[in-house]
Write a protein that holds these residues in place. Structure first.
Motif, PDB file in Angstrom:
ATOM      1  N   GLY A  86       0.941  -1.311  -0.044  1.00  0.00           N
ATOM      2  CA  GLY A  86      -0.051   0.218  -0.059  1.00  0.00           C
ATOM      3  C   GLY A  86       0.886   1.321  -0.159  1.00  0.00           C
ATOM      4  O   GLY A  86       0.350   2.349  -0.691  1.00  0.00           O
ATOM      5  N   ILE A  87       2.017   1.188   0.704  1.00  0.00           N
ATOM      6  CA  ILE A  87       2.895   2.388   0.484  1.00  0.00           C
ATOM      7  C   ILE A  87       3.523   2.489  -0.692  1.00  0.00           C
ATOM      8  O   ILE A  87       3.621   3.674  -1.193  1.00  0.00           O
ATOM      9  N   VAL A  88       3.815   1.598  -1.358  1.00  0.00           N
ATOM     10  CA  VAL A  88       4.427   1.524  -2.606  1.00  0.00           C
ATOM     11  C   VAL A  88       3.414   2.030  -3.807  1.00  0.00           C
ATOM     12  O   VAL A  88       3.585   2.956  -4.380  1.00  0.00           O
ATOM     13  N   ASN A  89       2.321   1.479  -3.541  1.00  0.00           N
ATOM     14  CA  ASN A  89       1.056   2.129  -4.474  1.00  0.00           C
ATOM     15  C   ASN A  89       0.760   3.391  -4.340  1.00  0.00           C
ATOM     16  O   ASN A  89       0.743   4.252  -4.879  1.00  0.00           O
ATOM     17  N   GLY A  90       0.918   3.871  -3.006  1.00  0.00           N
ATOM     18  CA  GLY A  90       0.346   5.235  -2.549  1.00  0.00           C
ATOM     19  C   GLY A  90       1.330   6.222  -3.190  1.00  0.00           C
ATOM     20  O   GLY A  90       0.927   7.281  -3.250  1.00  0.00           O
ATOM     21  N   ILE A  91       2.744   5.894  -3.234  1.00  0.00           N
ATOM     22  CA  ILE A  91       3.455   6.868  -3.662  1.00  0.00           C
ATOM     23  C   ILE A  91       4.402   6.748  -5.014  1.00  0.00           C
ATOM     24  O   ILE A  91       4.441   7.723  -5.506  1.00  0.00           O
ATOM     25  N   PHE A  92       4.257   5.490  -5.470  1.00  0.00           N
ATOM     26  CA  PHE A  92       4.911   5.189  -6.852  1.00  0.00           C
ATOM     27  C   PHE A  92       4.157   5.275  -7.892  1.00  0.00           C
ATOM     28  O   PHE A  92       4.684   4.963  -9.104  1.00  0.00           O
ATOM     29  N   PHE A  93       2.655   4.787  -7.503  1.00  0.00           N
ATOM     30  CA  PHE A  93       1.932   4.993  -8.535  1.00  0.00           C
ATOM     31  C   PHE A  93       1.894   6.164  -9.423  1.00  0.00           C
ATOM     32  O   PHE A  93       1.877   7.223  -8.938  1.00  0.00           O
ATOM     33  N   ASN A  94       1.876   6.108 -10.755  1.00  0.00           N
ATOM     34  CA  ASN A  94       1.866   7.224 -11.535  1.00  0.00           C
ATOM     35  C   ASN A  94       2.875   8.065 -11.304  1.00  0.00           C
ATOM     36  O   ASN A  94       2.709   9.437 -11.226  1.00  0.00           O
ATOM     37  N   GLN A  95       4.295   7.506 -11.041  1.00  0.00           N
ATOM     38  CA  GLN A  95       5.407   8.448 -10.618  1.00  0.00           C
ATOM     39  C   GLN A  95       5.119   9.266  -9.618  1.00  0.00           C
ATOM     40  O   GLN A  95       6.097  10.376  -9.338  1.00  0.00           O
ATOM     41  N   GLY A  96       3.973   9.192  -8.651  1.00  0.00           N
ATOM     42  CA  GLY A  96       3.888  10.025  -7.175  1.00  0.00           C
ATOM     43  C   GLY A  96       3.068  11.212  -8.034  1.00  0.00           C
ATOM     44  O   GLY A  96       2.889  12.481  -7.156  1.00  0.00           O
ATOM     45  N   HIS A  97       2.740  11.257  -9.184  1.00  0.00           N
ATOM     46  CA  HIS A  97       2.013  12.438  -9.770  1.00  0.00           C
ATOM     47  C   HIS A  97       0.399  12.276  -9.518  1.00  0.00           C
ATOM     48  O   HIS A  97      -0.248  12.047 -10.476  1.00  0.00           O
ATOM     49  N   VAL A  98       0.235  12.208  -8.331  1.00  0.00           N
ATOM     50  CA  VAL A  98      -1.202  11.862  -7.896  1.00  0.00           C
ATOM     51  C   VAL A  98      -1.614  12.958  -6.754  1.00  0.00           C
ATOM     52  O   VAL A  98      -0.750  13.102  -5.754  1.00  0.00           O
ATOM     53  N   CYS A  99      -2.500  13.634  -6.980  1.00  0.00           N
ATOM     54  CA  CYS A  99      -2.887  14.732  -5.879  1.00  0.00           C
ATOM     55  C   CYS A  99      -3.196  13.983  -4.644  1.00  0.00           C
ATOM     56  O   CYS A  99      -2.918  14.569  -3.432  1.00  0.00           O
ATOM     57  N   CYS A 100      -3.836  12.748  -4.421  1.00  0.00           N
ATOM     58  CA  CYS A 100      -3.955  12.088  -3.040  1.00  0.00           C
ATOM     59  C   CYS A 100      -2.876  11.287  -2.842  1.00  0.00           C
ATOM     60  O   CYS A 100      -3.259  10.359  -1.883  1.00  0.00           O
ATOM     61  N   ALA A 101      -1.531  11.226  -3.505  1.00  0.00           N
ATOM     62  CA  ALA A 101      -0.543  10.409  -3.111  1.00  0.00           C
ATOM     63  C   ALA A 101      -0.349  10.154  -1.561  1.00  0.00           C
ATOM     64  O   ALA A 101      -0.166  11.201  -0.874  1.00  0.00           O
ATOM     65  N   GLY A 102       0.136   8.954  -1.101  1.00  0.00           N
ATOM     66  CA  GLY A 102       0.540   8.930   0.022  1.00  0.00           C
ATOM     67  C   GLY A 102       2.093   9.255   0.191  1.00  0.00           C
ATOM     68  O   GLY A 102       2.818   8.395   0.418  1.00  0.00           O
ATOM     69  N   SER A 103       2.213  10.673   0.127  1.00  0.00           N
ATOM     70  CA  SER A 103       3.575  11.397   0.341  1.00  0.00           C
ATOM     71  C   SER A 103       4.243  11.223   1.527  1.00  0.00           C
ATOM     72  O   SER A 103       5.490  11.380   1.539  1.00  0.00           O
ATOM     73  N   ARG A 104       3.422  11.204   2.781  1.00  0.00           N
ATOM     74  CA  ARG A 104       3.985  11.029   4.073  1.00  0.00           C
ATOM     75  C   ARG A 104       3.581   9.898   4.339  1.00  0.00           C
ATOM     76  O   ARG A 104       2.562   9.707   4.754  1.00  0.00           O
ATOM     77  N   LEU A 105       4.726   9.198   5.035  1.00  0.00           N
ATOM     78  CA  LEU A 105       4.578   7.741   5.489  1.00  0.00           C
ATOM     79  C   LEU A 105       4.618   7.956   6.907  1.00  0.00           C
ATOM     80  O   LEU A 105       5.844   8.423   7.305  1.00  0.00           O
TER      81      LEU A 105
END
Ligand code: TAP
Length: 479
Positions: free
Chosen positions: A277-296
């Motif tokens: 989930g962490i990997v999907n949260g921040i590396f999906f779409n190179q992290g170009h995601v407004c809702c990205a899980g950028s803070r773990l």
């Protein structure tokens, strides 16, 4: 029904798309020349010029708005909902039929991996049209009445070009509005292919108009006096400028802006699932995601274990050709975005956080950034506060649930959050305390057309998706 995505496109599948040397604007059901200049769209993975695209000026926008108004008054607002639904269903089916073409073109113009465009973007786009087609003849039960607003001006970003188009166009049309949409400057091609799909579906002329261009084109749409509704997805800075521009007018506005989501991992979480989930949260779409899980935010007692497994998993990610079906991390969308990611990452290092990336070969051509993890991040660090919009994760720790909530909410944004725990009661309690429009539990970055999406605070206002998404396009809506 056959699954149009059952055969994975190979790299050479590029040949299934027909990219023209130049594109005009789509106004009143036809591709026409613009009055203004033109710009080039390039492939971020190769830097090759893909096409020359018309840059709409204020006069072109005016033509598009007039076409949309005519279509609204004469045809679309008068058509029974059950008839509008047929067009939306037809568009949804054509999107499925042309799914491979759309996926390949999106990957070429945006840089995102084909397995994402094929398995996530395009199917979700079709699902969105199917979902809102179902609402078109049931608006009396929406809770917001059934009276459309008129002409909707829609401006979208480059990170999910087709999906953002679907989020904007499908509900607008279902409710009886007509639209003028501007795609982002770096990713115009799939919106123009969508225009062809509108022709193929025999959508009445002027119901959908696509005007390509830069910020000035978006501004001309926002400021046009005959636009009744502005729907914007993009940066918080431009969102604020739009809110100022429409202040004191009758225009309704919805803003979907940036985010800095916390992905919170408790010590009782299933660690392997959480790592995925962490990997999907921040590396999906190179992290170009407004809702990205950028803070773990990881509980201190399991921080070392989570980090060790996370690094091991990230080391297996493949970076490279977006059209290779084995690629996990594609290209960064533009040189400008790459420069911003580099700048903020360098700042993270100079502010004292520990920087780690796996050994990975970076192609010599194109815009690339390796998956990156910063440890020892404090709340004062800029990488913990600012949206990086790239494959960069900032790791913070916490001891108690109250501390996790305090840290998660300590941001001007409020778009999304994730919780990983075995305890249902904790999920419910946390979800109520987190100031985020979307809270995922034991999953992340799940999108569904039936579910409303949108933010609090500087992440904007209004909701897209689900029944709530209708409010933005009906007179009885509150947005
Ligand atoms: P922006 O620079 O804000 O651009 C978004 C769109 O607005 C583009 O089409 C852009 O045109 C246009 N634009 C620029 N200046 C404008 C103006 N003054 N008036 C009207 N339109 C204008 O954002 P971006 O860099 O494309 O996208 C990244 C941002 O979008 C991130 O902050 C991200 O979080 C946010 N985002 C949010 C969501 C949701 S759902 N909340 C979803 C995706 C992205 P050009 O392309 O020519 O600049």
């Amino acid at each position: 029904m056959s699954n149009p995505f059952e055969y994975a496109p190979a790299p050479e599948s590029r040949s299934i798309v027909d990219i023209k040397a130049s594109y005009g604007l789509f106004i009143d059901g036809e591709f026409v020349d613009g009055n203004g200049t033109s710009f080039k769209t390039i492939s971020p993975s190769t830097e090759e010029v893909l096409a020359e695209v018309a840059e709409a000026d204020a006069g072109d926008v005016d033509r598009a708005v007039k076409a949309a108004r005519r279509a609204y008054t004469r045809v679309w607002s008068k058509m029974p909902g059950s008839e509008r639904a047929k067009y939306l269903y037809r568009i949804a089916r054509i999107i499925q039929e042309r799914g491979r073409e759309l996926a390949v073109l999106e990957s070429i113009d945006n840089g995102k991996p084909i397995k994402e465009t094929r398995d996530v973007d395009v199917p979700t786009v079709a699902a969105h049209f199917f979902y809102y087609a179902g609402w078109a003849d049931k608006l009396d039960y929406s809770g917001y009445g059934s009276t459309p607003l008129g002409v909707a001006g829609q401006v979208i970003p480059w990170n999910f070009p087709l999906l953002m188009l679907a989020w904007k166009i499908a509900p607008a049309l279902a409710c009886g509005n007509t639209v003028v949409l501007k795609p982002a400057e770096t990713t115009p091609l799939t919106a123009l292919l969508f225009a062809e799909i509108c022709q193929q579906a025999d959508l009445p002329a002027g119901v959908v108009n696509i005007v390509t261009g830069a910020g000035a084109t978006g501004q001309a749409i926002v400021e046009h006096p005959d636009v009744d509704k502005v729907a914007f997805t993009g940066s918080t800075g431009v969102g604020k400028a739009i809110a100022r521009a429409v202040a004191g007018t009758d225009k309704k506005v919805t803003l979907e802006l940036g985010g800095k989501a916390a992905n919170i991992v408790f010590d009782d979480a299933p660690i392997d699932q959480a790592v995925e989930g962490i990997v999907n949260g921040i590396f999906f779409n190179q992290g170009h995601v407004c809702c990205a899980g950028s803070r773990l935010l990881v509980q201190e007692s399991v921080a070392d274990e989570v980090l060790e497994r996370l690094k091991r998993r990230v080391s297996t990610l493949r970076l490279g050709d977006p059209l290779d079906k084995n690629t996990d991390i594609g290209a960064i969308n533009s040189a400008e975005q790459l420069a911003r990611i580099k700048e903020l990452s360098d700042i993270g290092e100079s502010e004292g956080a520990g920087r780690w990336s796996p050994a990975c070969e970076i192609p010599s051509q194109g815009f690339w950034f390796p998956p990156t993890i910063f440890t020892g991040v404090s709340q004062a660090h800029r990488i913990a506060r600012e949206e990086i919009f790239g494959p960069v994760l900032s790791v913070l720790t916490f001891r108690t649930p109250a501390e996790a909530v305090e840290k998660a909410n300590n941001t001007p944004y409020g778009l999304s959050a994730g919780i990983w725990t075995d305890k249902g009661s904790r999920i419910l309690k946390m979800a109520n305390s987190l100031r985020a429009g979307v809270v995922w539990a034991n999953t992340f970055n799940k999108f569904d057309p039936t579910s409303p999406f949108g933010g609090y605070k500087e992440s904007g206002y209004g909701r897209e998706g689900g029944r709530h998404g209708l409010a933005a396009y009906l007179k009885g809506g509150d947005a």
